[in-house]
Write an enzyme that holds these catalytic residues in place. Sequence first.
Site, PDB file in Angstrom:
ATOM      1  N   ASP A  32       0.921  -0.639  -0.465  1.00  0.00           N
ATOM      2  CA  ASP A  32      -0.427   0.260   0.305  1.00  0.00           C
ATOM      3  C   ASP A  32       0.284   1.075   0.343  1.00  0.00           C
ATOM      4  OD1 ASP A  32      -1.790   1.929   1.525  1.00  0.00           O
ATOM      5  OD2 ASP A  32      -3.457   0.313   0.591  1.00  0.00           O
ATOM      6  N   HIS A  89      -7.071  -6.427  -1.833  1.00  0.00           N
ATOM      7  CA  HIS A  89      -6.527  -5.661  -1.353  1.00  0.00           C
ATOM      8  C   HIS A  89      -5.343  -5.998  -0.662  1.00  0.00           C
ATOM      9  CE1 HIS A  89      -3.761  -1.544  -0.983  1.00  0.00           C
ATOM     10  NE2 HIS A  89      -4.660  -1.268  -0.236  1.00  0.00           N
TER      11      HIS A  89
END
Length: 279
Positions: A60, A249
């Site tokens: 991320d 994710h």
Amino acid sequence: MFLEMGLRVVCPDMMGYGRTDAPDVPPESLSYYGLKRAADDVKELAKQLGLSRIILGGHDWGGAIVYRVALWHPELISHLFSICTPYLPPTKHFVSLEDVVKTKFPQFGYQIHLASGQVEKAIVSKGQIRQFLKARYGGHGPKGEALFSPQKGVIFENLPKIGPSPLMTEREMDYYADEYTKHSLHSTLNWYRTRKLNYEEELTLEKSIIDVPVLFVQALQDAVLTPDLARGMEQYFPKLTRREVATGHWALWEAPEEVNGIIRDWLDIVAFEPAKSSL
């Protein structure tokens, strides 16, 4: 895994997270939350630890940072890996986030909301922050209600409805909520306000190619960092290895053994085998 491979492991928090400093902006400069400052911090941390070369990885925002460390301080990095986060090279032409959302990638609309100041004003108490974190880590309401829309941001009316996270235990969620409550969400959301700052600072970078071995792991079901964003990365990485996992994710939480295996196998080939061959 890394310890089992005989590696020394250092896991720093980003500015504003955990127990780092968390300067309020304003009055402090937004540059505390910029990618160059993060790259400089990693270099200084390595210096303090007596390390001249490091293997660096992230996910991320951490994934975005590792690329920038390699650009700003290429002499420091021997190998680099990023989970989910594709490489977006420096550019000489600024495009606002609003224009990016309107013309190309509507799934980044949530970043406009997170940067607006509305979220940190509405989600303040430890209980509210805990609900926010449960939603970010996969929690939904009893009828499938989501708190987060990639296109729009946070749906505040769903905050009380959110149930447990499927990715974290209650104990882990308590810890995260305690850590986030120390500084409020303001400091962590400052990272979404740095697009123009990062662009301006990176105008002085002389190259966008990263020469060291790089591993990029694509999460095929990531609703924001979609596979199309990673097209063409080969032109910037002469030694790129691509791998994929069938997760959303939070690949490191959803498929830890698979992701760890990918990293381990890559390091065995690109880092350890060449070293053994030279003995």
